[in-house]
Design an enzyme around this catalytic site. Structure first.
Site: not given
Length: 601
Positions: A342-343, A372-373, A376, A400, A500, A510
């Site tokens: 999971h990324a 997206h990552e 963060h 997020e 999750h 999210y």
């Protein structure tokens, strides 16, 4: 998804209203005692947080009995520390603290997503359960006749097959992983609620809702308001997709209740419907850009995909990632061991040791996910000069949303700028792009809302342990108009098939991110001087937009999220009208094509 050490995992932002104040344990504590306590907490977070993060990293990358044991012990220690500090923070409730000190005390009270009881045996028990659940998901496989399939393999079937029976087998297969989680999850809820009550909250859900700089009881009302702004667009999309899937699969598969069977929309959890684009696309949509094919044509591997995403952020004026990022991140799935694919984005030392962990595929989906990552990671790096207690997003939705905001700028113009295409297609192709984006973004919104709706009801007892599965499907029916494709009973535990839930990651972030990213995008496009349809805007290379963005990133959680939103969006209120603005051409088309159809469920 962001990963932090447990003690920092839920330090989102402080509620305007704390839980019912406890009677001070002592009237003798002073302002100097409070200052000394805060310094002690910060020193401990810096030292022990890195140790816990490194253990969690190893466990996620080498899933064995030994690493599970190590992570459980580390989790036990960090939860115990968080509970201890949270209880100590209550001693200072009666003091006249500065706003900054009061905010820090509030963050300490929200120092872990699950608060264990102040009891060593129960603390150890909940830590062991948390580690077990995480590992059960990470190592989960569907085995039949001696052949086993991972989540990635089953998800590939769900995404690519159009055979209803094959889809059903893959869908049910993954859900064989979760029933063994059920009893442990039930016990974890009991322990977490006991811990939350020890801290002065009604239950764990109430504790989670306290982290949003507003009265906890007002927060669900705010979520309903935002959902109400998006719901007409979702309803139109659901009606259109249901109609097209019925044309393909027939009523014998679809049924006649207006809902969509969960295994038919191309995603294991029916949270992203983009895989069925070819079945539901507008006839006059034209062709969309096949980014996956372009990545292959231009010899993109995992490293080059990450480098390209880094280039977006540096084009805005942000500093490049540190060299350690490239040496310590995981980009590819190892063939010799189980890893948690999971990324996720990691902040190991809360300073500069930032990483991502992904099993990257050279396709469009992961190209977007990488942007997206890295959102963060760049956020983590920007606020690393703040107090350790403030090294987090303004709220968890902000964290997020930042990367997703950047991903909205992955437009044809951006693809041209980075050399993947030579010319930007005519705007007549936009309808297809908007449909594909809506299948990803709009289809997600009610799913993003209902996950924590289920957990909050579990935590407060509205959904009992005897009806975990029934309650799950009631909410999925209500919010998504999505239904189980086969009979589901309480012998199943379908919530546990979504990472999750066993991973105990609050999910409302999210939902908020899917609202905020469009609000951020609209305002940054204005800053960049863009004029035109919002969906065509890319802020790539615009330093003015980058400067505004970075101001918010550097704030971290030092101020209420309303203050951060005002800097970025010139408003103190979250606003989903930006979602409506972005998809306006598609909404017009959907309304025309669903007019007269049997919509609703």
């Amino acid at each position: 998804m962001i990963k932090k050490s447990l003690l920092m995992a839920a330090t989102l932002a402080v509620a305007a209203c704390q839980p019912q104040q406890q009677k001070p344990q002592s009237d003798t504590v002073t302002l100097a005692d409070a200052e000394q306590f805060l310094q002690q907490v910060e020193n401990t977070l810096i030292k022990d947080g890195e140790y816990a993060a490194r253990i969690a990293w190893v466990q996620a990358n080498f899933i064995t009995e030994d690493t599970i044991w190590l992570n459980a012990k580390s989790t036990e220690k960090m939860i115990g520390m968080a509970v201890k500090f949270a209880n100590e923070a209550k001693k200072f409730d009666h003091l006249d603290l500065s706003d900054d000190m009061r905010r820090k005390m509030g963050i300490i009270k929200l120092g872990t997503p699950l608060a264990a009881p102040d009891n060593p045996e129960k603390n150890a028990e909940i830590a062991k359960i948390m580690a077990n659940l995480d590992a059960m998901y990470g190592a989960g496989k569907f085995c039949e006749n001696g052949t086993c399939q991972s989540l990635g393999q089953l998800s590939k079937t769900i995404a690519e097959s159009k055979d209803a029976s094959e889809l059903l087998k893959a869908w049910e297969g993954w859900r064989t992983v979760s029933p063994p989680m059920r009893d442990q999850y039930k016990r974890m809820v009991e322990l977490a609620n006991e811990g939350a009550r020890d801290l002065g909250y009604d239950d764990t859900g109430a504790m989670w809702r306290a982290g949003y700089d507003m009265p906890a009881n007002d927060f669900p009302v705010e979520l309903d308001r935002l959902w109400g702004q998006v719901k007409p667009l979702y309803d139109s999309l659901q009606c259109h997709v249901k109609t097209k899937l019925t044309e393909h699969y027939g009523k014998e598969v679809m049924g006649d209740d207006g809902m969509i069977p969960a295994h038919l929309v191309g995603n294991m959890w029916a949270q992203d419907w983009s895989a069925v684009y070819d079945l539901v696309k507008p006839e006059d949509a034209g062709s969309t850009i096949d980014v996956t094919a372009l990545l292959e044509k231009h010899d993109y591997d995992a490293q080059k995909m990450v480098k390209t995403a880094e280039g977006f952020f540096t084009s805005l004026g942000l500093e490049p990632l540190p060299e350690t990022f490239w040496k310590r991140s995981l980009f590819l799935k190892p063939q010799d061991r189980d890893v948690q694919c999971h990324a996720s984005a990691w902040d190991i030392d809360n300073v500069d040791d930032i990483r991502i962990k992904m099993c990257i595929k050279e396709d469009y989906e992961d190209f977007v996910t990488i942007h997206h990552e890295l959102g963060h990671n760049f956020y983590q790096r920007a606020y690393n000069k703040e107090s350790i207690l403030y090294r987090n997003g303004a709220n968890d939705g902000f964290h997020e949303a930042i990367g997703d905001t950047v991903a909205l700028s992955i437009t044809p113009e951006y693809l041209k700028n980075i050399g993947l295409i030579d010319e930007v297609p005519a705007s007549s192709n936009d309808l297809g792009m908007l449909m594909k984006k809506a299948l990803e973004k709009i289809a997600f919104v009610p799913f993003g809302l209902m996950i924590d709706q289920w957990r909050w009801k579990v935590f407060n007892g509205e959904i009992s342990a005897e009806e975990y599965n029934a309650g799950w499907w009631r909410l999925r029916n209500q919010y998504q108009g999505v239904k189980a494709p086969s009979e589901r009973t309480e012998d199943h535990f379908d919530p546990g098939a979504k990472y999750h839930i066993p991973g105990n990651t609050p999910y409302t972030r999210y939902f908020l991110a899917h609202i905020l990213q469009f609000q951020f995008h609209r305002e940054l496009c204005k800053t960049a001087g863009f004029e035109g349809d919002l969906h065509q805007c890319s802020i790539y290379g615009n330093k003015a937009a980058g400067e505004k963005l970075n101001k918010v990133l550097e704030m971290g959680a030092s101020k209420p999220w309303q203050d951060a939103l005002e800097v970025l969006a010139n408003s103190r209120e979250m606003d989903a009208t930006a979602v409506v603005d972005y998809f306006a051409p598609l909404k017009t088309w959907l309304d025309e094509h669903t007019n007269g159809r049997d919509c609703g469920w």
